[in-house]
Design a protein around this motif. Structure first.
Motif, mmCIF file in Angstrom:
data_model
loop_
_atom_site.group_PDB
_atom_site.id
_atom_site.type_symbol
_atom_site.label_atom_id
_atom_site.label_comp_id
_atom_site.label_asym_id
_atom_site.label_seq_id
_atom_site.Cartn_x
_atom_site.Cartn_y
_atom_site.Cartn_z
ATOM 1 N N VAL A 1 -6.920 -23.191 7.680
ATOM 2 C CA VAL A 1 -6.531 -23.296 6.276
ATOM 3 C C VAL A 1 -7.134 -24.582 5.720
ATOM 4 C CG1 VAL A 1 -4.580 -23.708 4.720
ATOM 5 C CG2 VAL A 1 -4.396 -21.990 6.549
ATOM 6 N N ALA A 2 -7.805 -24.486 4.579
ATOM 7 C CA ALA A 2 -8.446 -25.670 3.995
ATOM 8 C C ALA A 2 -8.046 -25.795 2.533
ATOM 9 C CB ALA A 2 -9.967 -25.556 4.136
ATOM 10 N N GLY A 3 -8.606 -26.789 1.873
ATOM 11 C CA GLY A 3 -8.395 -26.932 0.425
ATOM 12 C C GLY A 3 -6.974 -27.324 0.076
ATOM 13 N N ALA A 4 -6.481 -26.753 -1.031
ATOM 14 C CA ALA A 4 -5.183 -27.164 -1.576
ATOM 15 C C ALA A 4 -4.043 -26.865 -0.603
ATOM 16 C CB ALA A 4 -4.932 -26.448 -2.902
ATOM 17 N N ARG A 5 -4.178 -25.755 0.136
ATOM 18 C CA ARG A 5 -3.109 -25.390 1.070
ATOM 19 C C ARG A 5 -3.036 -26.400 2.217
ATOM 20 N NH1 ARG A 5 1.528 -22.859 0.185
ATOM 21 N NH2 ARG A 5 2.343 -22.004 2.122
ATOM 22 N N ARG A 6 -4.171 -26.866 2.675
ATOM 23 C CA ARG A 6 -4.213 -27.899 3.711
ATOM 24 C C ARG A 6 -3.578 -29.196 3.174
ATOM 25 N NH1 ARG A 6 -5.783 -30.208 9.014
ATOM 26 N NH2 ARG A 6 -4.546 -32.043 8.555
ATOM 27 N N ASP A 7 -3.903 -29.537 1.918
ATOM 28 C CA ASP A 7 -3.319 -30.733 1.300
ATOM 29 C C ASP A 7 -1.796 -30.612 1.247
ATOM 30 O OD1 ASP A 7 -5.900 -31.546 0.938
ATOM 31 O OD2 ASP A 7 -5.988 -31.045 -1.209
ATOM 32 N N TRP A 8 -1.339 -29.396 0.945
ATOM 33 C CA TRP A 8 0.111 -29.159 0.867
ATOM 34 C C TRP A 8 0.772 -29.437 2.214
ATOM 35 C CZ3 TRP A 8 3.402 -25.277 3.034
ATOM 36 C CH2 TRP A 8 4.661 -25.175 2.432
ATOM 37 N N TRP A 9 0.118 -29.029 3.307
ATOM 38 C CA TRP A 9 0.661 -29.283 4.648
ATOM 39 C C TRP A 9 0.644 -30.774 4.981
ATOM 40 C CZ3 TRP A 9 3.564 -26.768 8.059
ATOM 41 C CH2 TRP A 9 3.731 -25.387 7.887
ATOM 42 N N ASP A 10 -0.445 -31.446 4.621
ATOM 43 C CA ASP A 10 -0.502 -32.893 4.865
ATOM 44 C C ASP A 10 0.654 -33.585 4.156
ATOM 45 O OD1 ASP A 10 -2.783 -32.353 6.236
ATOM 46 O OD2 ASP A 10 -4.115 -33.591 5.009
ATOM 47 N N GLU A 11 0.903 -33.136 2.917
ATOM 48 C CA GLU A 11 1.973 -33.739 2.125
ATOM 49 C C GLU A 11 3.337 -33.470 2.762
ATOM 50 O OE1 GLU A 11 1.847 -35.993 -0.053
ATOM 51 O OE2 GLU A 11 4.044 -35.929 -0.189
#
Ligand SMILES: [Mg+2]
Length: 348
Positions: free
Chosen positions: A321-331
């Motif tokens: 999973v990359a992009g915005a969804r990956r950012d969501w997980w990092d957050e």
């Protein structure tokens, strides 16, 4: 848990994957998980999407426990595992059971009941079909708290009539701890001595003790991530004095290793565990997923300690999973980390 690594260390070498599921589960058709790589091995951080930072913090503690502290030494190297029957029509039961291999080896089947939009007749038909196809297996029904008190009394008694002695227990027939205690008392008063298991009622470390104190259940279903790791979960089970069924939360094979570590750690393991959920995934992150063979899972052990299997780079890439969804997980990881760090700070 060893001291909490900082966020950047947790994110180093991490990956987020989305794995397709064979059957809709919790309203989802794919399961997302974040894989973390620590000095003790691979770990999984995969709180369900609706969980906030407080709830996710326990899942992160469990991931840190697995990847940075390690999963510990096993007391046993084989764990019996139940098959799981989703709320499918009775006509599809045989097809689902095929995924679990040789029928005679399946020790028990957990049958989903009380599905919204279905009736008790649907549940009974499904249970009958499992009982017919697997005459040697233990049977358990899981209502996920879906019945009212009155519905539960009727349903538990009807399922007990159909399954007889083969009914090992009914899991979370009604929601909450107190309602379970009230139900169990009424069932006993009516002479229905079916064992009751608490599952959703056990989400925090203090819950099992309350379940035991109130006489709400005969056994508890425990998952490692919400209890904050294998050590903590083992302690909670010991403190409750109840039998435990170790279960998984639709984990990848990396996350399943922590469940196996707990099942391998408990002194008494009278029931087959709910760790066969990799069979519900249409893909996994390792070449040889932890899918039960002959009704059991082998505990992955290296140098005398339980260690999660290493993800295969090709499979991680394929499902990454990359992009915005990956950012969501990092957050999510950052906010769960902030909760844990706050607790650690408060304690010192
Ligand atoms: Mg359950």
């Amino acid at each position: 848990m060893t001291s909490l690594p900082d966020v950047e260390e947790l994110l180093r070498g991490s990956a987020v994957v989305s794995l397709p599921m064979r059957t809709r589960f919790r309203g989802q058709t794919a399961r997302e998980a974040m894989l973390l790589h620590g000095p003790a091995g691979w770990a999984e951080f995969a709180p369900f999407p609706e969980y906030g930072p407080q709830e996710s913090a326990a899942w992160l503690a469990a991931a840190v426990d697995a990847g940075w502290t390690g999963l510990g030494e096993p007391r046993r190297t084989t764990v019996p595992v139940n098959a799981t029957m989703p709320a499918v029509p009775a006509a599809q039961v045989a097809q689902v059971l095929k995924r679990y291999g040789r029928a005679e080896a399946i020790p028990a089947v957990k049958i989903k009941v009380a599905e919204p939009g279905q009736s008790l007749d649907d549940d009974v038909a499904r249970l009958r079909e499992v009982a017919r196809l697997l005459p040697q297996a233990g049977l358990r029904a899981d209502a996920n708290g879906g019945w009212t008190h009155a519905e539960a009394v009727r349903a538990v008694e009807e399922l007990a009539d159909v399954a007889g002695d083969r009914l090992e227990y009914v899991e979370q027939p009604v929601a909450g701890v107190e309602p379970l205690a009230v139900l169990r008392e009424e069932l006993h008063r009516r002479g229905t001595l079916v064992r009751i298991a608490a599952d959703e009622a056990v989400r925090k470390a203090e819950d099992p003790l309350r379940v035991a104190r109130l006489g709400a259940a005969d056994l508890i279903v425990v998952k490692v991530p919400p209890l904050g790791g294998v050590d903590r979960a083992a302690q909670v089970v010991r403190d409750s004095g109840l039998d435990a069924v170790v279960s998984s939360a639709l984990d990848t094979s990396v996350g399943l290793a922590a469940g196996l570590a707990l099942a391998a750690r408990l002194e008494s393991l009278p029931y087959a565990c709910g760790l066969g959920t990799a069979a519900l995934l249409a893909a996994d992150v390792v070449e040889s997923p932890l899918i039960p063979v002959e009704g059991a899972l082998q505990v992955p052990v290296r140098k005398g300690r339980v260690v999660a299997p290493e993800p295969t780079p090709r499979l991680v890439d394929e499902h990454r999973v990359a992009g915005a969804r990956r950012d969501w997980w990092d957050e999510r990881l950052r906010s769960a980390h902030a909760v844990l760090a706050g607790r650690t700070g408060a304690a010192s």
